[in-house]
Write a protein that holds these residues in place. Structure first.
Motif, PDB file in Angstrom:
ATOM      1  N   UNK A  97       6.919  12.452  25.219  1.00 17.81           N
ATOM      2  CA  UNK A  97       7.428  13.014  26.467  1.00 17.81           C
ATOM      3  C   UNK A  97       8.178  14.315  26.222  1.00 17.81           C
ATOM      4  N   UNK A  98       8.321  15.106  27.304  1.00 14.51           N
ATOM      5  CA  UNK A  98       9.071  16.372  27.197  1.00 14.51           C
ATOM      6  C   UNK A  98      10.526  16.110  26.828  1.00 14.51           C
ATOM      7  N   UNK A  99      11.053  14.995  27.326  1.00 18.94           N
ATOM      8  CA  UNK A  99      12.461  14.664  27.046  1.00 18.94           C
ATOM      9  C   UNK A  99      12.680  14.435  25.553  1.00 18.94           C
ATOM     10  N   UNK A 100      11.882  13.575  24.952  1.00 18.15           N
ATOM     11  CA  UNK A 100      12.036  13.281  23.527  1.00 18.15           C
ATOM     12  C   UNK A 100      11.678  14.496  22.680  1.00 18.15           C
ATOM     13  N   UNK A 101      10.686  15.274  23.141  1.00 17.81           N
ATOM     14  CA  UNK A 101      10.359  16.501  22.432  1.00 17.81           C
ATOM     15  C   UNK A 101      11.520  17.484  22.457  1.00 17.81           C
ATOM     16  N   UNK A 102      12.213  17.535  23.600  1.00 24.86           N
ATOM     17  CA  UNK A 102      13.374  18.409  23.692  1.00 24.86           C
ATOM     18  C   UNK A 102      14.496  17.990  22.764  1.00 24.86           C
ATOM     19  N   UNK A 103      14.746  16.683  22.677  1.00 22.17           N
ATOM     20  CA  UNK A 103      15.768  16.192  21.751  1.00 22.17           C
ATOM     21  C   UNK A 103      15.384  16.509  20.303  1.00 22.17           C
ATOM     22  N   UNK A 104      14.087  16.354  20.017  1.00 18.58           N
ATOM     23  CA  UNK A 104      13.628  16.682  18.663  1.00 18.58           C
ATOM     24  C   UNK A 104      13.827  18.149  18.341  1.00 18.58           C
ATOM     25  N   UNK A 105      13.601  19.009  19.345  1.00 13.42           N
ATOM     26  CA  UNK A 105      13.801  20.445  19.137  1.00 13.42           C
ATOM     27  C   UNK A 105      15.260  20.759  18.850  1.00 13.42           C
ATOM     28  N   UNK A 106      16.187  20.082  19.554  1.00 14.03           N
ATOM     29  CA  UNK A 106      17.611  20.279  19.280  1.00 14.03           C
ATOM     30  C   UNK A 106      17.950  19.880  17.841  1.00 14.03           C
ATOM     31  N   UNK A 107      17.374  18.766  17.401  1.00 15.99           N
ATOM     32  CA  UNK A 107      17.639  18.298  16.043  1.00 15.99           C
ATOM     33  C   UNK A 107      17.117  19.288  15.000  1.00 15.99           C
ATOM     34  N   UNK A 108      15.932  19.864  15.286  1.00 17.94           N
ATOM     35  CA  UNK A 108      15.360  20.844  14.361  1.00 17.94           C
ATOM     36  C   UNK A 108      16.247  22.081  14.272  1.00 17.94           C
ATOM     37  N   UNK A 109      16.695  22.577  15.432  1.00 19.35           N
ATOM     38  CA  UNK A 109      17.542  23.769  15.441  1.00 19.35           C
ATOM     39  C   UNK A 109      18.886  23.513  14.752  1.00 19.35           C
ATOM     40  N   UNK A 110      19.436  22.314  14.942  1.00 21.03           N
ATOM     41  CA  UNK A 110      20.654  21.949  14.212  1.00 21.03           C
ATOM     42  C   UNK A 110      20.377  21.955  12.714  1.00 21.03           C
ATOM     43  N   UNK A 163      22.954  24.051  28.030  1.00 26.59           N
ATOM     44  CA  UNK A 163      22.123  24.687  27.002  1.00 26.59           C
ATOM     45  C   UNK A 163      22.661  26.024  26.504  1.00 26.59           C
ATOM     46  N   UNK A 164      23.364  26.757  27.357  1.00 28.53           N
ATOM     47  CA  UNK A 164      23.859  28.079  26.959  1.00 28.53           C
ATOM     48  C   UNK A 164      24.885  27.990  25.813  1.00 28.53           C
ATOM     49  N   UNK A 165      25.484  26.836  25.626  1.00 26.88           N
ATOM     50  CA  UNK A 165      26.522  26.690  24.614  1.00 26.88           C
ATOM     51  C   UNK A 165      26.013  26.005  23.339  1.00 26.88           C
ATOM     52  N   UNK A 166      24.706  25.693  23.307  1.00 30.44           N
ATOM     53  CA  UNK A 166      24.195  24.936  22.158  1.00 30.44           C
ATOM     54  C   UNK A 166      24.398  25.678  20.844  1.00 30.44           C
ATOM     55  N   UNK A 167      24.041  26.960  20.803  1.00 27.10           N
ATOM     56  CA  UNK A 167      24.130  27.679  19.542  1.00 27.10           C
ATOM     57  C   UNK A 167      25.573  27.950  19.130  1.00 27.10           C
ATOM     58  N   UNK A 168      26.475  27.994  20.090  1.00 26.12           N
ATOM     59  CA  UNK A 168      27.893  28.069  19.737  1.00 26.12           C
ATOM     60  C   UNK A 168      28.296  26.795  19.000  1.00 26.12           C
ATOM     61  N   UNK A 170      26.287  24.733  17.298  1.00 23.97           N
ATOM     62  CA  UNK A 170      25.649  24.732  15.980  1.00 23.97           C
ATOM     63  C   UNK A 170      26.397  25.656  15.018  1.00 23.97           C
ATOM     64  N   UNK A 171      26.758  26.836  15.509  1.00 28.64           N
ATOM     65  CA  UNK A 171      27.448  27.813  14.659  1.00 28.64           C
ATOM     66  C   UNK A 171      28.794  27.278  14.185  1.00 28.64           C
ATOM     67  N   UNK A 172      29.544  26.645  15.084  1.00 29.29           N
ATOM     68  CA  UNK A 172      30.841  26.106  14.699  1.00 29.29           C
ATOM     69  C   UNK A 172      30.710  24.967  13.696  1.00 29.29           C
ATOM     70  N   UNK A 173      29.699  24.119  13.880  1.00 29.86           N
ATOM     71  CA  UNK A 173      29.456  23.040  12.934  1.00 29.86           C
ATOM     72  C   UNK A 173      29.080  23.616  11.567  1.00 29.86           C
ATOM     73  N   UNK A 174      28.223  24.634  11.563  1.00 28.31           N
ATOM     74  CA  UNK A 174      27.773  25.226  10.299  1.00 28.31           C
ATOM     75  C   UNK A 174      28.914  25.918   9.562  1.00 28.31           C
ATOM     76  N   UNK A 175      29.668  26.767  10.267  1.00 26.81           N
ATOM     77  CA  UNK A 175      30.746  27.481   9.572  1.00 26.81           C
ATOM     78  C   UNK A 175      31.881  26.536   9.208  1.00 26.81           C
ATOM     79  N   UNK A 176      32.082  25.494  10.020  1.00 23.80           N
ATOM     80  CA  UNK A 176      33.076  24.488   9.657  1.00 23.80           C
ATOM     81  C   UNK A 176      32.703  23.796   8.363  1.00 23.80           C
ATOM     82  N   UNK A 177      31.409  23.525   8.179  1.00 19.77           N
ATOM     83  CA  UNK A 177      30.942  22.918   6.935  1.00 19.77           C
ATOM     84  C   UNK A 177      31.181  23.838   5.748  1.00 19.77           C
TER      85      UNK A 177
END
Length: 484
Positions: A97-110, A163-168, A170-177
């Motif tokens: 489904x588009x829903x599960x595909x969308x969640x998978x896309x978020x996981x890939x981008x993370x 959605x507009x805040x997703x990359x913010x 991801x960026x905070x999680x990455x730089x925090x790491x």
């Protein structure tokens, strides 16, 4: 511990090679460290653990950043079933489904964001550790990067669930790491300033144990507030508050290390070079390790392999629990709390064994036990949840001691004055090997027609390889009887 007016210690050198013969701990063999300093040091692990436990592993990332909050409204709405609940993505029909595909896309981008963070850690950690050694300012570097970690956690409050805040996010999680890992290099290097060969195992174990216990308490508070209805898991503000709470937790509990833990004395003169020249010096240091401290070199390589397996145990253990043994959200959270509690307690107590018999036997015993647990889960899977619970508890009792003993092993063999650089390499080699367990996990599952259970054999194989490599590494000198 030396006073300001004390004559600086002279580091003995080997007669034939010119290599540093003394490790940092050997210069403090008779030192008695106040308990206040030891607990202040261990509290840093307690202070920063919620970023790993609450933010990365159990709550903020899986339940918020990679959830329907960050899908467009139409895709998000398509994931609501006839009964009004969100559909699961564990069947072939739903996965398409588009829903599960969308969640998978978020996981890939993370995943891309975390990958970039891992590369930055591998590149920066040893050079930053080297610069801290040159300046003799481990606490300053610890303070700077701990503060940056706090800022990154505080920034999570400003990540709205759109959605507009997703990359913010991801960026905070990455730089925090990145900030957390570089701070951890200096934190590990400070171990030498509050330990001796007789008690470094106990102190390292106390730090790891405090980290586990701090993460458990923070997680229990968050989950209790959500399950008790004080916080709403379907409201983005809940997760913004959780990020803010993690930042405040860190601020409160990092204070003691800066008040009570002394800066290690500068034991060697190091030429201060520019940042990029630092990589040239790093290459020279690696060659020097190969020539003069080869057991340290081999330990860095061996530990990189089995530490990847240790990480995979927790990362993929939750996947096995959910997909193979049918653990739901509540089951997983309770399972995680119990396992972290067991790991924390066992790590604190295993430190005494480390000081008595040395870190290498502790690590080998723990890794061997983990391999056996993996095989028990694989062959005993038909027994269901009770077996997984039992095996998981035993497994958790081995993970913490292996991690803590690895740190004390390295502290025991690190040449004096090179603590920041060596622990930086420790972080880098761990990142460089961080792909092996996940690769074998995927290969074994793919080879078994996508049966998730087979992935545990890949983890067991990596642990077994690490066991074999460590077997041939020269152990540090057996410590004298630990002081009470």
């Amino acid at each position: 511990m030396s006073d300001k007016g004390e004559t600086p210690r002279v580091i003995p050198t080997a007669a034939r090679t010119g290599a540093v013969a003394a490790v940092g701990l050997e210069l403090h063999s008779d030192r008695v460290v106040p308990r206040r300093q030891v607990f202040a040091w261990a509290l840093w692990d307690w202070a920063t653990q919620p970023f790993n436990t609450v933010v990365l592993t159990f709550v903020w990332v899986p339940s918020f950043l990679t959830s329907y909050f960050f899908l467009d409204s139409a895709t998000s709405a398509s994931g609501i079933g006839a009964d009004g609940s969100r559909i699961d993505c564990d069947t072939a029909v739903n996965a398409a489904t588009a829903y599960c595909g969308g969640l998978g896309s978020l996981a890939v981008q993370l995943g891309w964001g975390i990958t970039v963070a891992g590369i930055l850690i591998a590149l920066l950690a040893p050079v930053m550790g080297q610069r801290a050694d040159a300046d003799g300012r481990q606490k300053l570097q610890l303070g700077i990067f701990t503060a940056l970690l706090i800022v990154a956690q505080f920034g999570l409050f400003f990540v709205d669930g759109t959605p507009a805040f997703f990359w913010l996010g991801v960026s905070l999680i990455a730089i925090g790491s990145v900030f957390g890992e570089i701070a951890n290099v200096s934190y590990n290097a400070l171990l030498v300033s509050i330990a001796s060969p007789r008690n470094v195992g106990r102190i390292s174990g106390l730090g790891w144990g405090f980290g586990y216990l701090g993460g458990i308490i923070a997680l229990a508070i968050v989950v209790g507030l959500i399950l008790g209805g004080v916080l709403d898991g379907d409201n983005a503000m809940t997760f913004r508050i959780i990020g803010l709470g993690a930042a405040i937790w860190t601020v409160i509990f990092v204070i003691p290390i800066f008040l009570y833990v002394p800066e290690p004395p500068k034991l060697r003169e190091i030429e201060r070079v520019n940042f990029f020249r630092g990589y040239v010096e790093l290459a020279r240091s690696i060659r020097r390790l190969w020539r003069t401290a080869r057991h340290t070199f081999w330990f860095l390589l061996a530990s990189a392999v089995y530490r990847d397996g240790l990480s995979a145990v927790f990362v993929f253990g939750a996947v096995i629990a959910g997909q193979v043994f049918g653990f739901g959200f509540t089951d997983l959270v309770i399972f995680g709390i119990v396992l972290n509690l067991v790991a924390g307690v066992s790590t604190i107590f295993s430190g005494r064994l480390d000081d008595r018999i040395g870190p290498k036997p502790v690590i080998l015993f723990a890794i061997g036990g983990l391999v056996i647990c993996c095989l028990v889960v694989f062959f005993g899977a038909p027994l269901g949840k009770p077996l997984f619970w039992a095996a998981g508890i035993v497994l958790a009792a081995f993970v913490g001691p292996a991690q803590a003993a690895s740190r004390s092993f390295l502290a025991r063999i690190t040449p004096a004055g090179y603590e920041g650089e060596i622990f930086g390499l420790y972080a880098t080699t761990g990142r460089a090997a961080g792909w092996m367990a996940s690769l074998l996990w995927g290969i074994f599952i793919a080879a078994a027609a996508n049966q998730t259970l087979y992935g545990i054999l890949g983890i067991a194989l990596i642990l077994a390889i690490g066991f074999g490599l460590l077997w041939f590494v020269k152990a540090p000198a057996r410590p004298a009887a630990a002081s009470a």
